[in-house]
Design a protein around this motif. Structure first.
Motif, PDB file in Angstrom:
ATOM      1  N   PHE A   7      10.661  -1.714  17.161  1.00 23.16           N
ATOM      2  CA  PHE A   7      11.110  -0.332  16.400  1.00 23.16           C
ATOM      3  C   PHE A   7      12.425   0.210  17.645  1.00 23.16           C
ATOM      4  CE2 PHE A   7       7.613  -0.104  19.266  1.00 23.16           C
ATOM      5  CZ  PHE A   7       7.768   1.274  20.110  1.00 23.16           C
ATOM      6  N   THR A   8      12.750   1.103  17.336  1.00 24.38           N
ATOM      7  CA  THR A   8      14.132   1.804  18.056  1.00 24.38           C
ATOM      8  C   THR A   8      13.995   3.013  18.392  1.00 24.38           C
ATOM      9  OG1 THR A   8      15.414   0.168  17.074  1.00 24.38           O
ATOM     10  CG2 THR A   8      16.555   1.796  18.071  1.00 24.38           C
ATOM     11  N   VAL A   9      14.277   3.585  19.603  1.00 27.92           N
ATOM     12  CA  VAL A   9      14.118   5.070  20.001  1.00 27.92           C
ATOM     13  C   VAL A   9      15.273   5.385  20.726  1.00 27.92           C
ATOM     14  CG1 VAL A   9      11.689   4.863  20.604  1.00 27.92           C
ATOM     15  CG2 VAL A   9      13.341   4.284  22.326  1.00 27.92           C
ATOM     16  N   SER A  10      15.702   6.681  20.553  1.00 28.31           N
ATOM     17  CA  SER A  10      16.942   7.093  21.050  1.00 28.31           C
ATOM     18  C   SER A  10      17.022   7.548  22.561  1.00 28.31           C
ATOM     19  CB  SER A  10      17.167   8.488  20.285  1.00 28.31           C
ATOM     20  OG  SER A  10      17.517   8.288  18.877  1.00 28.31           O
ATOM     21  N   ARG A  11      16.621   6.418  23.236  1.00 29.52           N
ATOM     22  CA  ARG A  11      16.717   6.647  24.615  1.00 29.52           C
ATOM     23  C   ARG A  11      17.330   5.257  25.505  1.00 29.52           C
ATOM     24  NH1 ARG A  11      12.559  10.302  26.713  1.00 29.52           N
ATOM     25  NH2 ARG A  11      13.762   9.892  28.840  1.00 29.52           N
ATOM     26  N   SER A  12      17.735   5.380  26.480  1.00 24.20           N
ATOM     27  CA  SER A  12      18.286   4.332  27.106  1.00 24.20           C
ATOM     28  C   SER A  12      17.304   3.233  27.769  1.00 24.20           C
ATOM     29  CB  SER A  12      19.291   4.570  28.639  1.00 24.20           C
ATOM     30  OG  SER A  12      18.173   5.226  29.605  1.00 24.20           O
ATOM     31  N   PRO A  13      17.448   1.892  27.821  1.00 22.45           N
ATOM     32  CA  PRO A  13      16.591   0.957  28.135  1.00 22.45           C
ATOM     33  C   PRO A  13      15.849   1.203  29.651  1.00 22.45           C
ATOM     34  CG  PRO A  13      18.313  -0.268  27.359  1.00 22.45           C
ATOM     35  CD  PRO A  13      18.926   1.325  27.400  1.00 22.45           C
ATOM     36  N   GLU A  14      16.579   1.886  30.264  1.00 20.81           N
ATOM     37  CA  GLU A  14      15.952   2.335  31.652  1.00 20.81           C
ATOM     38  C   GLU A  14      15.263   3.338  31.603  1.00 20.81           C
ATOM     39  OE1 GLU A  14      20.220   0.267  31.812  1.00 20.81           O
ATOM     40  OE2 GLU A  14      19.446   1.995  30.876  1.00 20.81           O
ATOM     41  N   MET A  90       6.418  -5.807  26.533  1.00 22.72           N
ATOM     42  CA  MET A  90       7.285  -5.235  26.031  1.00 22.72           C
ATOM     43  C   MET A  90       8.622  -5.657  26.400  1.00 22.72           C
ATOM     44  SD  MET A  90       5.777  -1.413  26.479  1.00 22.72           S
ATOM     45  CE  MET A  90       3.838  -1.286  26.737  1.00 22.72           C
ATOM     46  N   THR A  91       9.473  -5.980  25.439  1.00 18.91           N
ATOM     47  CA  THR A  91      10.981  -6.204  25.681  1.00 18.91           C
ATOM     48  C   THR A  91      12.009  -5.070  25.191  1.00 18.91           C
ATOM     49  OG1 THR A  91      10.278  -8.523  25.288  1.00 18.91           O
ATOM     50  CG2 THR A  91      12.606  -8.054  25.247  1.00 18.91           C
ATOM     51  N   PHE A  92      12.695  -4.880  25.814  1.00 19.47           N
ATOM     52  CA  PHE A  92      13.701  -3.572  25.564  1.00 19.47           C
ATOM     53  C   PHE A  92      15.138  -4.187  25.617  1.00 19.47           C
ATOM     54  CE2 PHE A  92      10.180  -2.400  28.648  1.00 19.47           C
ATOM     55  CZ  PHE A  92       9.376  -1.671  27.916  1.00 19.47           C
ATOM     56  N   THR A  93      15.794  -3.744  24.419  1.00 20.20           N
ATOM     57  CA  THR A  93      17.032  -4.193  24.202  1.00 20.20           C
ATOM     58  C   THR A  93      18.169  -3.041  23.964  1.00 20.20           C
ATOM     59  OG1 THR A  93      16.329  -6.472  23.433  1.00 20.20           O
ATOM     60  CG2 THR A  93      18.367  -6.177  22.772  1.00 20.20           C
ATOM     61  N   GLY A  96      23.429   0.019  21.403  1.00 22.06           N
ATOM     62  CA  GLY A  96      24.261   1.386  21.429  1.00 22.06           C
ATOM     63  C   GLY A  96      23.676   2.335  22.518  1.00 22.06           C
ATOM     64  N   ASP A  97      23.750   3.454  22.076  1.00 25.84           N
ATOM     65  CA  ASP A  97      22.842   4.508  22.870  1.00 25.84           C
ATOM     66  C   ASP A  97      21.335   4.653  22.576  1.00 25.84           C
ATOM     67  OD1 ASP A  97      22.970   5.570  20.401  1.00 25.84           O
ATOM     68  OD2 ASP A  97      23.697   7.491  21.076  1.00 25.84           O
ATOM     69  N   ARG A  98      20.960   3.425  21.934  1.00 24.30           N
ATOM     70  CA  ARG A  98      19.230   3.383  21.811  1.00 24.30           C
ATOM     71  C   ARG A  98      18.621   2.359  22.327  1.00 24.30           C
ATOM     72  NH1 ARG A  98      17.863   5.951  16.594  1.00 24.30           N
ATOM     73  NH2 ARG A  98      16.807   4.141  15.944  1.00 24.30           N
ATOM     74  N   THR A  99      17.349   2.279  22.406  1.00 25.60           N
ATOM     75  CA  THR A  99      16.782   0.903  22.750  1.00 25.60           C
ATOM     76  C   THR A  99      15.822   0.377  21.735  1.00 25.60           C
ATOM     77  OG1 THR A  99      16.799   1.902  24.973  1.00 25.60           O
ATOM     78  CG2 THR A  99      15.181   0.206  24.618  1.00 25.60           C
ATOM     79  N   GLN A 135       3.058   7.148  18.407  1.00 22.58           N
ATOM     80  CA  GLN A 135       2.959   7.896  19.568  1.00 22.58           C
ATOM     81  C   GLN A 135       4.029   7.659  20.703  1.00 22.58           C
ATOM     82  OE1 GLN A 135      -1.769   8.842  19.301  1.00 22.58           O
ATOM     83  NE2 GLN A 135      -0.764   8.667  21.522  1.00 22.58           N
ATOM     84  N   ILE A 136       4.354   6.392  20.792  1.00 27.99           N
ATOM     85  CA  ILE A 136       5.542   5.973  21.636  1.00 27.99           C
ATOM     86  C   ILE A 136       6.935   6.915  21.286  1.00 27.99           C
ATOM     87  CG2 ILE A 136       7.204   4.138  22.558  1.00 27.99           C
ATOM     88  CD1 ILE A 136       4.526   2.170  22.408  1.00 27.99           C
ATOM     89  N   LYS A 137       7.078   6.788  20.212  1.00 31.54           N
ATOM     90  CA  LYS A 137       8.425   7.338  19.644  1.00 31.54           C
ATOM     91  C   LYS A 137       8.389   8.763  19.885  1.00 31.54           C
ATOM     92  CE  LYS A 137       9.670   4.391  15.577  1.00 31.54           C
ATOM     93  NZ  LYS A 137       9.831   4.629  14.214  1.00 31.54           N
TER      94      LYS A 137
END
Length: 142
Positions: A7-14, A90-93, A96-99, A135-137
């Motif tokens: 899934f994708t969230v609107s935050r940076s990978p960091e 968990m893998t983070f990619t 754009g401006d999302r992760t 809940q993560i989102k």
């Protein structure tokens, strides 16, 4: 047995990595967690956590250890007790401006639990994985 969600969230990978790799934050994003506390370490490899959760109406204590830590792309933690081992990866990619988050939870059972898990536990894991994603989102975007 395992469950996996992407899934994708609107935050940076960091930001996402920093939040999710601090396993104390399971208090906020893991629907089954009652309490997680850091026992040893600085949050990196080898850090241990005491976790108390509920699953299918039972309280379960696990000791988690960080076994994978590559900021900001990968985190993994393994929890153990006498009847089970749970490994969260968990893998983070960047997208754009999302992760994009790829979340996988692997479960290995021992003893009697190993015999009943495929029939009783497996159906519950899919619903739990869906709730975890929500809940993560909410934690990261709310």
């Amino acid at each position: 047995m395992h469950v996996e969600r992407t899934f994708t969230v609107s935050r940076s990978p960091e930001d996402v990595f920093d939040y999710l790799s601090d396993f104390v934050n399971t208090n906020e994003w893991d629907p089954g967690t009652l309490e997680t506390t850091r026992v040893t370490g600085d949050g990196g490899l080898g850090t241990t956590y005491a976790n108390r959760s509920t699953f299918m109406g039972r309280e379960v204590d696990l000791t988690y250890e960080t076994i994978g830590y590559d900021r900001p792309t990968f985190f993994s933690c393994r929890g153990t007790n006498k009847t089970a081992t749970a490994t969260d990866s968990m893998t983070f990619t960047r997208d754009g401006d999302r992760t994009q988050i790829r979340y996988r939870a692997d479960f290995e059972f021992r003893g009697v639990a190993k015999l009943v898990a495929p029939l009783v536990v497996k159906p519950k894991l899919s619903a739990l994985a869906d709730e975890t994603v929500e809940q993560i989102k909410a934690a990261l975007e709310g």
